[in-house]
Write a protein that holds these residues in place. Sequence first.
Motif, PDB file in Angstrom:
ATOM      1  N   LEU A 108      20.086 -26.274  68.348  1.00  0.00           N
ATOM      2  CA  LEU A 108      19.262 -26.885  69.386  1.00  0.00           C
ATOM      3  C   LEU A 108      17.969 -26.110  69.667  1.00  0.00           C
ATOM      4  N   ASP A 109      17.769 -24.994  68.974  1.00  0.00           N
ATOM      5  CA  ASP A 109      16.566 -24.200  69.225  1.00  0.00           C
ATOM      6  C   ASP A 109      15.269 -24.987  69.021  1.00  0.00           C
ATOM      7  N   PRO A 110      15.161 -25.829  67.971  1.00  0.00           N
ATOM      8  CA  PRO A 110      13.927 -26.607  67.828  1.00  0.00           C
ATOM      9  C   PRO A 110      13.655 -27.513  69.033  1.00  0.00           C
ATOM     10  N   LEU A 111      14.717 -28.077  69.606  1.00  0.00           N
ATOM     11  CA  LEU A 111      14.548 -28.941  70.774  1.00  0.00           C
ATOM     12  C   LEU A 111      14.158 -28.112  71.999  1.00  0.00           C
ATOM     13  N   ARG A 112      14.723 -26.898  72.101  1.00  0.00           N
ATOM     14  CA  ARG A 112      14.342 -26.010  73.211  1.00  0.00           C
ATOM     15  C   ARG A 112      12.866 -25.631  73.113  1.00  0.00           C
ATOM     16  N   ARG A 113      12.419 -25.296  71.912  1.00  0.00           N
ATOM     17  CA  ARG A 113      11.015 -24.923  71.723  1.00  0.00           C
ATOM     18  C   ARG A 113      10.092 -26.109  72.010  1.00  0.00           C
ATOM     19  N   GLN A 114      10.538 -27.304  71.617  1.00  0.00           N
ATOM     20  CA  GLN A 114       9.719 -28.484  71.868  1.00  0.00           C
ATOM     21  C   GLN A 114       9.603 -28.759  73.366  1.00  0.00           C
ATOM     22  N   LEU A 115      10.682 -28.567  74.098  1.00  0.00           N
ATOM     23  CA  LEU A 115      10.630 -28.747  75.548  1.00  0.00           C
ATOM     24  C   LEU A 115       9.686 -27.737  76.180  1.00  0.00           C
ATOM     25  N   GLU A 116       9.714 -26.505  75.693  1.00  0.00           N
ATOM     26  CA  GLU A 116       8.788 -25.489  76.194  1.00  0.00           C
ATOM     27  C   GLU A 116       7.349 -25.899  75.936  1.00  0.00           C
ATOM     28  N   ARG A 117       7.073 -26.423  74.738  1.00  0.00           N
ATOM     29  CA  ARG A 117       5.715 -26.891  74.427  1.00  0.00           C
ATOM     30  C   ARG A 117       5.305 -28.036  75.350  1.00  0.00           C
ATOM     31  N   LEU A 118       6.246 -28.933  75.599  1.00  0.00           N
ATOM     32  CA  LEU A 118       5.966 -30.069  76.471  1.00  0.00           C
ATOM     33  C   LEU A 118       5.626 -29.596  77.882  1.00  0.00           C
ATOM     34  N   LEU A 119       6.399 -28.670  78.406  1.00  0.00           N
ATOM     35  CA  LEU A 119       6.160 -28.151  79.755  1.00  0.00           C
ATOM     36  C   LEU A 119       4.845 -27.385  79.827  1.00  0.00           C
ATOM     37  N   GLU A 120       4.568 -26.571  78.801  1.00  0.00           N
ATOM     38  CA  GLU A 120       3.313 -25.808  78.774  1.00  0.00           C
ATOM     39  C   GLU A 120       2.103 -26.734  78.687  1.00  0.00           C
ATOM     40  N   THR A 121       2.235 -27.790  77.886  1.00  0.00           N
ATOM     41  CA  THR A 121       1.142 -28.749  77.753  1.00  0.00           C
ATOM     42  C   THR A 121       0.897 -29.473  79.071  1.00  0.00           C
ATOM     43  N   ALA A 122       1.977 -29.805  79.763  1.00  0.00           N
ATOM     44  CA  ALA A 122       1.845 -30.468  81.058  1.00  0.00           C
ATOM     45  C   ALA A 122       1.141 -29.570  82.071  1.00  0.00           C
ATOM     46  N   GLU A 123       1.408 -28.276  82.021  1.00  0.00           N
ATOM     47  CA  GLU A 123       0.756 -27.334  82.935  1.00  0.00           C
ATOM     48  C   GLU A 123      -0.747 -27.320  82.720  1.00  0.00           C
ATOM     49  N   ARG A 124      -1.190 -27.568  81.484  1.00  0.00           N
ATOM     50  CA  ARG A 124      -2.626 -27.587  81.191  1.00  0.00           C
ATOM     51  C   ARG A 124      -3.273 -28.892  81.640  1.00  0.00           C
ATOM     52  N   GLY A 125      -2.456 -29.901  81.915  1.00  0.00           N
ATOM     53  CA  GLY A 125      -2.988 -31.166  82.399  1.00  0.00           C
ATOM     54  C   GLY A 125      -3.610 -32.051  81.353  1.00  0.00           C
ATOM     55  N   ASP A 126      -3.319 -31.784  80.077  1.00  0.00           N
ATOM     56  CA  ASP A 126      -3.861 -32.602  78.996  1.00  0.00           C
ATOM     57  C   ASP A 126      -2.940 -33.794  78.776  1.00  0.00           C
ATOM     58  N   GLN A 127      -3.277 -34.933  79.361  1.00  0.00           N
ATOM     59  CA  GLN A 127      -2.390 -36.088  79.335  1.00  0.00           C
ATOM     60  C   GLN A 127      -2.135 -36.598  77.923  1.00  0.00           C
ATOM     61  N   ALA A 128      -3.175 -36.645  77.093  1.00  0.00           N
ATOM     62  CA  ALA A 128      -2.999 -37.124  75.727  1.00  0.00           C
ATOM     63  C   ALA A 128      -2.026 -36.235  74.961  1.00  0.00           C
ATOM     64  N   ALA A 129      -2.159 -34.918  75.130  1.00  0.00           N
ATOM     65  CA  ALA A 129      -1.265 -33.988  74.441  1.00  0.00           C
ATOM     66  C   ALA A 129       0.161 -34.093  74.990  1.00  0.00           C
ATOM     67  N   VAL A 130       0.286 -34.353  76.282  1.00  0.00           N
ATOM     68  CA  VAL A 130       1.614 -34.519  76.874  1.00  0.00           C
ATOM     69  C   VAL A 130       2.324 -35.714  76.243  1.00  0.00           C
ATOM     70  N   VAL A 131       1.596 -36.806  76.051  1.00  0.00           N
ATOM     71  CA  VAL A 131       2.169 -37.992  75.413  1.00  0.00           C
ATOM     72  C   VAL A 131       2.658 -37.651  74.010  1.00  0.00           C
ATOM     73  N   GLU A 132       1.838 -36.902  73.258  1.00  0.00           N
ATOM     74  CA  GLU A 132       2.206 -36.526  71.892  1.00  0.00           C
ATOM     75  C   GLU A 132       3.452 -35.645  71.873  1.00  0.00           C
ATOM     76  N   GLU A 133       3.496 -34.647  72.776  1.00  0.00           N
ATOM     77  CA  GLU A 133       4.646 -33.742  72.807  1.00  0.00           C
ATOM     78  C   GLU A 133       5.895 -34.452  73.315  1.00  0.00           C
TER      79      GLU A 133
END
Length: 231
Positions: A108-133
């Motif tokens: 499950l590590d790849p899914l954990r890393r992907q969730l971290e990327r999703l949360l980090e992207t959301a913190e930056r406020g980049d909506q388009a990138a959030v959709v992609e992640e």
Amino acid sequence: MAFQTIERHGLVDRVAEQLTRAIVTGRFVPGQRLGEAEIARQMGISRAPVREAARLLEQRGLLTSRPHRGFAVRLPTLEEVDDLYSLRLCLESFAGSALLARGADVDLDPLRRQLERLLETAERGDQAAVVEEDLRFHLLLCELSGNRRLQRVFSELTGELHLVIALVGQIFDDPCRLAQVHCPLLEALEAGDGERLQQELDNHITVAWKEVRALFQQRQQKPARPGEGEA
């Protein structure tokens, strides 16, 4: 916001990427026609690769072509949204069950890393990138199921989901909210709790489904804004 000039290598894919971001960030609204000449001018290229990229996005469900009028951002109907989300719910529910059935074979590590990327992207406020992640998280869930055909079918839906999830993202004023609702899914997987996972998936997808339906109904009731029609 102007388009960036791009190099010739991988031209069509890069044009498609910029157009996709313009769509999912709301620069191009559903039903709006793309001005190929202006887009090509801003990118510093000819109209041919813009047209090829538009055809590619039409195949992915983001654009629709109109005879003698070029391409416009696609607005799915309520019936199409219902079909898409009911199918998505079936696919991801099956993926979750298949993933847990694999037991210790799944990392499950790849899914954990992907969730971290999703949360980090959301913190930056980049909506388009959030959709992609967001989409990458769900695609990875299907990949980890071990069923390649399921992965292929879900991949074919990502174009339409990209557009629809973008509309959901416009409803959520805080992109972090869109990211955080993925946490219970991972928690259920880590606990190996199939019943909880199915409940969380059902809630996660059904809530998004209802939000999209509400948005579409609002759009149908709202008259078009003056000048809305061409980019």
